[in-house]
Design a protein around this motif. Structure first.
Motif, PDB file in Angstrom:
ATOM      1  N   SER A  75       0.829  -1.214   0.000  1.00  0.00           N
ATOM      2  CA  SER A  75       0.000   0.000   0.000  1.00  0.00           C
ATOM      3  C   SER A  75       0.863   1.264   0.000  1.00  0.00           C
ATOM      4  O   SER A  75       0.589   2.221  -0.728  1.00  0.00           O
ATOM      5  N   SER A 115       1.213   4.220  -2.813  1.00  0.00           N
ATOM      6  CA  SER A 115       0.965   5.631  -2.501  1.00  0.00           C
ATOM      7  C   SER A 115       2.154   6.495  -2.944  1.00  0.00           C
ATOM      8  O   SER A 115       1.973   7.589  -3.469  1.00  0.00           O
ATOM      9  N   ILE A 161      -4.363   2.792   0.917  1.00  0.00           N
ATOM     10  CA  ILE A 161      -3.546   3.549  -0.043  1.00  0.00           C
ATOM     11  C   ILE A 161      -4.022   5.003  -0.114  1.00  0.00           C
ATOM     12  O   ILE A 161      -3.209   5.940  -0.069  1.00  0.00           O
ATOM     13  N   VAL A 167      -1.788   8.364   0.499  1.00  0.00           N
ATOM     14  CA  VAL A 167      -1.586   9.408  -0.521  1.00  0.00           C
ATOM     15  C   VAL A 167      -1.911  10.773   0.086  1.00  0.00           C
ATOM     16  O   VAL A 167      -1.146  11.741  -0.066  1.00  0.00           O
ATOM     17  N   HIS A 170      -8.236   5.082  -5.795  1.00  0.00           N
ATOM     18  CA  HIS A 170      -7.733   4.051  -4.867  1.00  0.00           C
ATOM     19  C   HIS A 170      -8.839   3.162  -4.310  1.00  0.00           C
ATOM     20  O   HIS A 170      -8.773   2.728  -3.156  1.00  0.00           O
TER      21      HIS A 170
END
Ligand code: NAD
Length: 381
Positions: free
Chosen positions: A142, A146, A198, A202, A250
């Motif tokens: 993950s 990101s 994720i 981000v 995502h």
């Protein structure tokens, strides 16, 4: 399993001698805890010849591991082996699509593991009806994804690809050409669809860029997120799309998200917006993306996912303008490979020993969606 190995051969020396040890993830989930591993973290494990470091472990227990990248066509190794197979381990990068026909052909099939994240290559309703368990290695890559998504957001907005091309293939020093589509991210409205592992990573990584952050998810945001004053939650993807200039996708691919970004939703974004899709290709309409880049509705598109994978030679995305795509690599950095190989072994150890698989790894079990599957997926019908 991904293609057989690096075409240039295995590196005699890897670029780095070691990778950092990650013991846990945001929210408290621990990193993989297999009883042992038979590989060197930081080495290539995700291609067929790397075998996810599982061969010795499985053979020592009397099992047969067949590793292949031959998965298409009537006489593929996958199809030939399925009737005798109990467990299929696949990677999304080189997905072994477990269609209803294949699941029917695999009468012994009990467990499908994704060595990575995303179980959409398994027909989940059929897996449920077949009594299978479907598991993936939640969180293993993950953070990798990101980091890749943030890299691609910056790449698009700064027009990095074109600037790089001016000094490499075009052998020029054309500053005006290189910057005529380049902007700063600072001050721009940026959003994610799907604020799970994720999506949240981000958002956290983008915060220091002094952007205005938005997100959309079917679930109410968690307490920690509600308390973030700089974040705006949108319950509907259309509201999100019309509020941001940069959008990163995502969500998992499931009936609610398939074809979500079609002409209408992309049309709801402001002219000159950017989309980065490291989730799944079928969440966006393939031809709507091409159309929007050609009309200027989208100023750029990046990501790493296509459908099918690998894509056919006539797929339109490699030749569309203003794209900055990579192959499906965002979740397969060597750092991530060590984790998804160890996680896969942990799932196999549990399953073979009759111990429960961690709920966060489960997508389907006991005749329905389970664990992460129950909170992140839906099944049609
Ligand atoms: P996650 O389960 O932690 O988060 C997914 C989020 O999406 C959840 O919060 C869920 O509520 C939300 N969601 C589901 N349906 C939605 C909808 N209709 N609208 C809005 N939100 C919705 O999963 P994750 O670990 O963050 O991964 C997300 C996806 O990313 C995976 O399912 C996979 O398809 C993809 N992925 C890609 C790579 C890669 O290498 N490119 C690697 C890992 C994961």
């Amino acid at each position: 399993m991904e293609e057989s190995g690096p075409r240039g051969g295995y590196p005699p020396d890897y670029a780095r001698d070691e990778i950092p040890t990650i013991s846990g993830y945001p929210g408290g989930q621990t990193a993989p805890t297999p009883q042992a591993i038979d590989f060197t973290p930081g080495h290539l494990l995700g291609c067929a010849s790397g075998e996810l470091g599982l061969c010795r472990f499985l053979e020592d227990r009397g099992h047969t591991l067949v590793v292949t990248s031959d998965k298409e066509g009537a006489d593929s190794t996958l199809d030939r082996e399925l009737p005798e197979t109990d467990v299929v381990i696949s990677q999304s990068f080189w997905a072994a699509y477990l269609t209803p026909e294949r699941i029917a052909a695999g009468s012994r099939l009990k467990l499908a593991i994704t060595a990575g994240i995303g179980s959409d290559h398994v027909d989940l309703p059929t897996a449920i009806a077949h009594g299978m368990t479907v598991a993936e290695v939640t969180f293993s890559n993950s953070i990798s994804v990101s980091e890749h998504a943030v890299t691609q957001i910056l790449t698009l907005v700064h027009n990095y690809m074109s600037a790089h091309e001016w000094v490499t293939t075009k052998k020029g020093w054309n500053i005006a050409d290189a910057v005529s589509r380049a902007y700063d991210l600072e001050g721009i409205d940026v959003g994610v669809v799907g604020s799970g592992r994720i999506g949240q990573a981000v958002l956290r990584r983008l915060k220091p860029f002094d952007v205005t952050l938005h997100y959309c998810d079917v679930h109410q945001p968690g307490k920690e997120f509600e308390e973030e004053p700089e974040l705006t939650w949108h319950p509907d993807p259309r509201w999100l799309a019309s509020s941001v200039a940069v959008l990163s996708i995502h969500t998992p691919l499931h009936p609610q998200t398939q074809n979500l970004f079609n002409d209408e939703l992309i049309g709801a974004m402001g002219r000159g917006s950017y989309i980065v899709n490291t989730a799944r290709a079928l969440i966006v309409n393939r031809d709507s993306v091409v159309l929007a880049l050609n009309s200027g509705q989208l100023a750029g598109y990046a990501g790493d996912v296509r459908y099918p994978q690998p894509p056919p030679p006539d797929h339109p995305w490699p030749t569309m303008p203003y794209e900055a795509m990579t192959p499906h690599v965002s979740g397969s950095a060597l750092s991530a490979q060590a984790r998804y190989a160890a996680d896969t072994r942990e799932i196999l150890e549990c399953w073979l020993d009759g111990r429960p698989i961690r709920p966060e790894y489960l997508i389907v079990e006991g005749g329905g969606l389970a664990g992460t599957g129950a909170s992140s997926y839906t099944v049609a019908g």
